[in-house]
Design an enzyme around this catalytic site. Structure first.
Site, PDB file in Angstrom:
ATOM      1  N   ALA A 132      -4.008  -8.449  -2.545  1.00 27.79           N
ATOM      2  CA  ALA A 132      -4.147  -8.579  -1.104  1.00 27.79           C
ATOM      3  C   ALA A 132      -3.179  -9.702  -0.704  1.00 27.79           C
ATOM      4  O   ALA A 132      -2.951 -10.714  -1.377  1.00 27.79           O
ATOM      5  CB  ALA A 132      -5.600  -9.228  -0.675  1.00 27.79           C
ATOM      6  N   THR A 159       1.016  -1.392   0.064  1.00 27.33           N
ATOM      7  CA  THR A 159      -0.082   0.007  -0.037  1.00 27.33           C
ATOM      8  C   THR A 159       0.989   1.251  -0.091  1.00 27.33           C
ATOM      9  O   THR A 159       0.467   2.322  -0.754  1.00 27.33           O
ATOM     10  CB  THR A 159      -1.051   0.182   1.303  1.00 27.33           C
ATOM     11  OG1 THR A 159      -1.667  -0.949   1.367  1.00 27.33           O
ATOM     12  CG2 THR A 159      -1.833   1.088   1.106  1.00 27.33           C
ATOM     13  N   LYS A 169      -8.266  -0.831  -4.938  1.00 30.34           N
ATOM     14  CA  LYS A 169      -8.017  -2.091  -4.303  1.00 30.34           C
ATOM     15  C   LYS A 169      -9.369  -2.966  -4.475  1.00 30.34           C
ATOM     16  O   LYS A 169     -10.388  -2.400  -3.789  1.00 30.34           O
ATOM     17  CB  LYS A 169      -7.952  -1.821  -2.632  1.00 30.34           C
ATOM     18  CG  LYS A 169      -7.867  -2.982  -1.778  1.00 30.34           C
ATOM     19  CD  LYS A 169      -6.505  -3.401  -1.381  1.00 30.34           C
ATOM     20  CE  LYS A 169      -6.223  -4.553  -0.440  1.00 30.34           C
ATOM     21  NZ  LYS A 169      -5.042  -5.036  -0.076  1.00 30.34           N
TER      22      LYS A 169
HETATM   23  N1  LIG Z   1       8.734   2.486   3.536  1.00 32.27           N
HETATM   24  C1  LIG Z   1       8.059   2.581   4.551  1.00 32.27           C
HETATM   25  N2  LIG Z   1       8.392   3.227   5.813  1.00 32.27           N
HETATM   26  C2  LIG Z   1       7.786   3.266   6.791  1.00 32.27           C
HETATM   27  N3  LIG Z   1       6.771   2.342   7.451  1.00 32.27           N
HETATM   28  C3  LIG Z   1       6.676   1.782   6.123  1.00 32.27           C
HETATM   29  C4  LIG Z   1       7.103   1.485   4.964  1.00 32.27           C
HETATM   30  N4  LIG Z   1       6.340   0.519   4.141  1.00 32.27           N
HETATM   31  C5  LIG Z   1       5.633  -0.022   4.846  1.00 32.27           C
HETATM   32  N5  LIG Z   1       5.424   0.400   6.047  1.00 32.27           N
HETATM   33  C6  LIG Z   1       4.558   0.078   7.161  1.00 32.27           C
HETATM   34  O1  LIG Z   1       4.643  -1.110   7.236  1.00 32.27           O
HETATM   35  C7  LIG Z   1       3.146  -1.845   7.491  1.00 32.27           C
HETATM   36  C8  LIG Z   1       2.632  -2.551   6.129  1.00 32.27           C
HETATM   37  O2  LIG Z   1       2.647  -1.744   5.094  1.00 32.27           O
HETATM   38  P1  LIG Z   1       1.662  -1.793   3.982  1.00 32.27           P
HETATM   39  O3  LIG Z   1       0.344  -1.535   4.695  1.00 32.27           O
HETATM   40  O4  LIG Z   1       1.923  -0.810   2.837  1.00 32.27           O
HETATM   41  O5  LIG Z   1       1.660  -3.311   3.791  1.00 32.27           O
HETATM   42  P2  LIG Z   1       0.921  -4.316   2.510  1.00 32.27           P
HETATM   43  O6  LIG Z   1       1.710  -5.067   1.838  1.00 32.27           O
HETATM   44  O7  LIG Z   1       0.159  -3.383   1.733  1.00 32.27           O
HETATM   45  O8  LIG Z   1      -0.360  -5.213   3.414  1.00 32.27           O
HETATM   46  P3  LIG Z   1      -1.416  -5.946   3.044  1.00 32.27           P
HETATM   47  O9  LIG Z   1      -1.163  -7.277   2.632  1.00 32.27           O
HETATM   48  O10 LIG Z   1      -2.224  -5.824   4.251  1.00 32.27           O
HETATM   49  O11 LIG Z   1      -2.122  -5.040   2.091  1.00 32.27           O
HETATM   50  C9  LIG Z   1       2.109  -0.311   7.583  1.00 32.27           C
HETATM   51  O12 LIG Z   1       2.290  -0.101   8.949  1.00 32.27           O
HETATM   52  C10 LIG Z   1       3.244   0.648   6.778  1.00 32.27           C
HETATM   53  O13 LIG Z   1       2.983   1.904   7.329  1.00 32.27           O
HETATM   54 MG   LIG Z   2      -2.026  -3.168   1.543  1.00 32.94          MG
END
Ligand SMILES: Nc1ncnc2c1ncn2[C@@H]1O[C@H](COP(=O)(O)OP(=O)(O)OP(=O)(O)O)[C@@H](O)[C@H]1O
Ligand SMILES: [Mg+2]
Length: 205
Positions: A99, A15, A31
């Site tokens: 997802a 995300t 999404k």
């Molecule tokens: N570059 C970054 N710097 C700081 N925090 C980050 C960074 N990338 C991700 N995070 C943090 O890590 C966590 C997971 O990130 P994110 O929600 O983007 O994962 P996702 O892969 O989209 O998860 P999902 O499978 O639930 O969609 C969140 O709390 C997000 O704020």
């Molecule tokens: Mg996500």
């Protein structure tokens, strides 16, 4: 630009990366299935990270359980119809977030990677740099390629790990798009600056 953002796992940073890409390129963010509604879901996060609300498209399905979509839907008595999961048309660029990872089930007989293949869209793989990433990344690349999904490259998230990043890209035969460091604080401004400093917009054209 019309592409999918997938990842090696849940919580890898899809995300955050998708929001940075959409904000920097003027793309719409979609999404298709949100499973887990606490905290506003990924669309809410994308908005908080700088994607203008009018460029965030509504989900086809919103499920309360923070589980794989196939299971959340079953528990909520929802039948997911893959024909409703069609990327919105139109000339404006589009970033679609899956997802979890590529082989997460959408239904009992359809995986996200199958859906990406059906759509004919390329899929960027978001991967950690931490230990374990070589295996997860190469497995993800194989799963996408075996279904004919083109992979424009891998976007890494985390502290630099030069050998792991290079190993994935050479064994996986894939381009390294860049790496987003862990940002603290994570704001629309810090994210935009880090994205523009570490990725080339033309790689996504
Ligand atoms: N570059 C970054 N710097 C700081 N925090 C980050 C960074 N990338 C991700 N995070 C943090 O890590 C966590 C997971 O990130 P994110 O929600 O983007 O994962 P996702 O892969 O989209 O998860 P999902 O499978 O639930 O969609 C969140 O709390 C997000 O704020
Ligand atoms: Mg996500």
């Amino acid at each position: 630009m019309r592409l999918v953002v997938t990842g090696t796992d849940t919580d890898v940073g899809k995300t955050v990366f998708a929001a940075a890409l959409a904000a920097a390129t003027g793309a719409r963010y979609w999404k298709p299935i949100q499973a887990g509604l606490d905290g506003g879901g990924d669309a809410g996060t994308a908005a908080a990270l700088g994607v203008p609300p009018e460029r965030i498209l509504p989900e086809a399905y919103r499920l309360a359980h923070p589980l794989s979509p196939h299971r959340a839907a079953e528990l909520e008595g929802v039948a997911i119809d893959p024909d409703r999961l069609v990327p919105p048309p139109g000339p404006a660029p589009l970033v679609v977030e899956g997802a979890g990872g590529a082989l997460v089930p959408v239904t009992r007989d359809l995986l996200y990677a199958d859906l990406f293949a059906r759509w004919g869209l390329p899929a960027v793989v978001v991967a950690r740099t931490a230990l374990g990433t070589i295996n997860h990344s190469l497995l993800t690349l194989e799963a996408l390629r075996s279904r004919g999904v083109p992979v424009p490259g891998v976007a890494f998230i985390g502290e630099a790990n030069e050998d792991s990043e290079a190993t994935i890209c050479s064994l996986g035969g894939v381009r390294r798009l860049g790496r987003l460091p862990r940002l603290d604080p994570l704001t629309p401004g810090t994210l935009r600056a880090a994205f523009l400093a570490n990725f080339r917009l033309e790689d996504f054209a």
